[in-house]
Motif scaffolding. Structure first.
Motif, PDB file in Angstrom:
ATOM      1  N   ASP A  36     -24.571   5.404  39.046  1.00 50.55           N
ATOM      2  CA  ASP A  36     -25.513   5.520  37.938  1.00 50.55           C
ATOM      3  C   ASP A  36     -24.871   5.027  36.640  1.00 50.55           C
ATOM      4  OD1 ASP A  36     -27.974   6.538  36.605  1.00 50.55           O
ATOM      5  OD2 ASP A  36     -26.588   8.017  35.768  1.00 50.55           O
ATOM      6  N   GLN A  70     -34.946   1.072  40.102  1.00 52.16           N
ATOM      7  CA  GLN A  70     -33.819   1.083  41.043  1.00 52.16           C
ATOM      8  C   GLN A  70     -34.317   0.967  42.477  1.00 52.16           C
ATOM      9  OE1 GLN A  70     -31.580   4.604  40.120  1.00 52.16           O
ATOM     10  NE2 GLN A  70     -30.483   3.593  38.454  1.00 52.16           N
ATOM     11  N   GLU A 115     -28.000   3.800  43.762  1.00 53.57           N
ATOM     12  CA  GLU A 115     -26.865   4.264  42.962  1.00 53.57           C
ATOM     13  C   GLU A 115     -25.632   4.502  43.837  1.00 53.57           C
ATOM     14  OE1 GLU A 115     -28.497   7.719  41.060  1.00 53.57           O
ATOM     15  OE2 GLU A 115     -29.295   6.549  39.383  1.00 53.57           O
TER      16      GLU A 115
END
Length: 144
Positions: A36, A70, A115
């Motif tokens: 992240d 994402q 992530e």
């Protein structure tokens, strides 16, 4: 600089990398936590030019680091991933829990997988991370 070559600032960061033998000791949640931060730093560097006000930087970056973005980025990268990288994403997906209410559980799992992949590659293979990140397209139009 070649497509898979790291920028000088990322090469310096790589000197802080964890020895690959220790990576297996890290939980997927720890890799996602690192991923992240690494991903947000990468995205921030993508929007530095042309210079703008801090609020505009913030809006552009937030649009890219949201779970929905994402998740989309992971879908774009999946065909390019090796079996080891796919395993890292699977571990991240399985470790995802406690999602925000506004998110679909699948989107949250995919974002956590993304992530985890970023964190894993950052500490095991930064040139490969740079190669995959180069595949992502960011909308560089100024935020309103």
């Amino acid at each position: 600089m070649g497509e898979t070559e790291l920028p000088p600032s990322w090469q310096q960061l790589n000197s802080l990398a964890i020895h690959p033998d220790r990576v297996s000791q890290l939980s997927p949640a720890a890799l996602a936590y690192l991923g992240d931060a690494v991903y947000e730093l990468y995205v921030r560097t993508q929007f530095l030019f042309p210079p703008k006000r801090s609020h505009a930087y913030h809006q552009q970056v937030v649009a890219q680091v949201r779970a929905e973005a994402q998740s989309s980025h992971l879908q774009l990268l999946l065909p390019h991933l090796t079996s080891v990288e796919l395993d890292a994403t699977r571990r991240g997906r399985n470790a995802a829990n406690g999602r925000p209410r506004r998110l679909d559980p699948e989107v949250y799992q995919q974002a956590t997988s993304f992530e985890t992949l970023i964190g894993y590659l950052y500490i095991t293979n930064p040139p490969r991370l740079a190669e995959l990140l180069a595949l992502l397209q960011f909308d560089s139009t100024p935020a309103p």
